[in-house]
Design a protein around this motif. Structure first.
Motif, PDB file in Angstrom:
ATOM      1  N   TYR A  55     -10.869  11.152  40.149  1.00  0.00           N
ATOM      2  CA  TYR A  55     -11.623  12.078  40.995  1.00  0.00           C
ATOM      3  C   TYR A  55     -12.007  11.401  42.317  1.00  0.00           C
ATOM      4  O   TYR A  55     -11.804  11.958  43.412  1.00  0.00           O
ATOM      5  CB  TYR A  55     -12.858  12.511  40.211  1.00  0.00           C
ATOM      6  N   LEU A  58      -8.916  10.722  44.590  1.00  0.00           N
ATOM      7  CA  LEU A  58      -8.437  11.965  45.200  1.00  0.00           C
ATOM      8  C   LEU A  58      -9.397  12.454  46.280  1.00  0.00           C
ATOM      9  O   LEU A  58      -8.965  12.949  47.334  1.00  0.00           O
ATOM     10  CB  LEU A  58      -8.261  13.046  44.130  1.00  0.00           C
ATOM     11  N   LEU A  94      -2.540  17.901  46.327  1.00  0.00           N
ATOM     12  CA  LEU A  94      -3.628  16.925  46.178  1.00  0.00           C
ATOM     13  C   LEU A  94      -4.987  17.620  46.225  1.00  0.00           C
ATOM     14  O   LEU A  94      -5.890  17.298  45.444  1.00  0.00           O
ATOM     15  CB  LEU A  94      -3.540  15.867  47.271  1.00  0.00           C
ATOM     16  N   SER A  97      -5.450  19.462  43.064  1.00  0.00           N
ATOM     17  CA  SER A  97      -5.698  18.509  41.977  1.00  0.00           C
ATOM     18  C   SER A  97      -7.141  18.023  41.996  1.00  0.00           C
ATOM     19  O   SER A  97      -7.742  17.795  40.930  1.00  0.00           O
ATOM     20  CB  SER A  97      -4.741  17.317  42.090  1.00  0.00           C
ATOM     21  N   LEU A  98      -7.697  17.858  43.194  1.00  0.00           N
ATOM     22  CA  LEU A  98      -9.106  17.467  43.294  1.00  0.00           C
ATOM     23  C   LEU A  98     -10.000  18.538  42.687  1.00  0.00           C
ATOM     24  O   LEU A  98     -10.961  18.223  41.969  1.00  0.00           O
ATOM     25  CB  LEU A  98      -9.477  17.221  44.757  1.00  0.00           C
ATOM     26  N   CYS A 101     -10.013  18.315  38.957  1.00  0.00           N
ATOM     27  CA  CYS A 101     -10.934  17.330  38.370  1.00  0.00           C
ATOM     28  C   CYS A 101     -12.257  17.968  37.987  1.00  0.00           C
ATOM     29  O   CYS A 101     -12.948  17.498  37.074  1.00  0.00           O
ATOM     30  CB  CYS A 101     -11.179  16.193  39.359  1.00  0.00           C
TER      31      CYS A 101
END
Length: 340
Positions: A55, A58, A94, A97-98, A101
């Motif tokens: 986390y 990123l 990206l 994806s953050l 988290c």
């Protein structure tokens, strides 16, 4: 780069370094200083800390701006002058994806609550966390994060209407060029060619999907958290060793504290930001604050466990006592043959 972006960049650099440092210390303490009674719970705690480290990394790469503006909510990534300026698809992945988290964190916490309840039950259910079954539990946070990313990929990806909606605002506040940024987000209320305002079904479906994803771990935490507290209360009145009672209470308090931190730094503020545009409430003024809250979370999350569990706290402070040539503190461990 505007002054807001410059300050944000320095703060996020400090937080990622601190987060990696603290979580690395935590993993070291769990591996080397954990009470023997923790069993596979050590693996779950290390896994949770690993999620926090991913986390933090990123968050530093994306350097997000969490922004709520009128009918929209978004997480923005500035691409200008970055390695991703010519790779907006990678940058969007990206960013998504953050946000994933976010889901992985709360699912990991809920699994910890399930484990603690099974341990308190002492009915042999910890076998569900042994061997290959442990990998199944570990896969759940990853799959929840993947589901979140997939939802954002298909429903919350950049689109021309929302980009134009944000253009003037992000330029004024953050000095961002709308043509050189990516984002994941929603624009609940849109305007058709006739000037009529309508509720976007696509964004509403995306929001509903994310709410469903989050409700499952929330109810899991509430259910197993309350059941665990009841079990611990009974444990205090039973013929357990002082060490067993103390350890169980420390673990429970640490887990509750580790739940409150993401509630304060993530779920409550982001939840308010997520729903306010749908209700027509403009809280744009708080965007800057929420952005930092989102970044701070992985840096402070392991601290309650280090401070609340004797073995970790004593080992942590003994390191500094050795450096200062002061007396060390050790934990007294008793053997409880009835513990399962």
């Amino acid at each position: 780069m505007g002054w807001i972006s410059l300050i944000k960049s320095y703060i996020q650099l400090v937080t990622v370094v601190f987060s990696l440092f603290v979580n690395s210390i935590f993993i070291f303490l769990v591996v080397t200083k954990s009470p023997k009674k923790l069993g596979n719970y050590k693996h779950l705690m290390c896994y949770f800390s690993f999620i926090s480290m991913v986390y933090a990394i990123l968050d530093y790469i994306v350097q997000p701006y969490i922004h709520s503006y009128r009918a929209s909510f978004s997480m923005l990534m500035d691409l200008k002058g970055s390695a991703f300026e010519n790779n907006p698809t990678v940058a969007f992945f990206l960013t998504a994806s953050l946000t994933g988290c976010f889901a992985s964190t709360i699912y990991a916490i809920s699994i910890n609550f399930v484990f603690r309840y099974f341990a308190l039950q002492r009915e042999g259910r910890l076998r569900y966390f042994s061997g290959k079954r442990l990998y199944l539990w570990i896969s759940i946070p990853f799959l929840s994060g993947l589901a979140w990313v997939t939802n954002n990929w298909f429903l919350f990806s950049p689109n021309p209407e929302m980009t134009e909606y944000l253009r003037a605002e992000v330029k004024e506040l953050y000095d961002l060029d709308a043509d050189k940024m990516t984002y994941t987000g929603c624009l609940y209320w849109r305007t058709d060619v006739n000037g009529n305002i309508y509720l976007s079904k696509k964004d509403l479906i995306g929001a509903f999907n994310l709410i469903i994803i989050m409700m499952i771990p929330f109810f899991t935490i509430l259910y197993f958290g309350s059941k665990s507290y009841s079990k611990i209360t009974k444990l205090m009145s039973q013929g357990e060793s002082d060490y067993s009672r103390k350890l169980q209470m420390q673990l429970y308090k640490a887990l509750v504290a580790q739940t409150l931190i993401p509630m304060v730094f993530l779920f409550i503020p982001v939840g308010i930001f997520f729903t306010s545009p749908l209700l027509g409430v403009n809280i744009e003024w708080a965007s800057f604050i929420i952005t930092f809250f989102y970044s701070f979370y992985p840096a402070v999350d392991p601290i309650p466990i280090i401070m609340l569990i004797d073995e970790y706290r004593n080992a942590f402070f003994n390191f500094f006592r050795r450096a200062m040539s002061k007396n060390q503190v050790v934990s007294v461990v008793s053997i409880d043959l009835n513990y399962t």
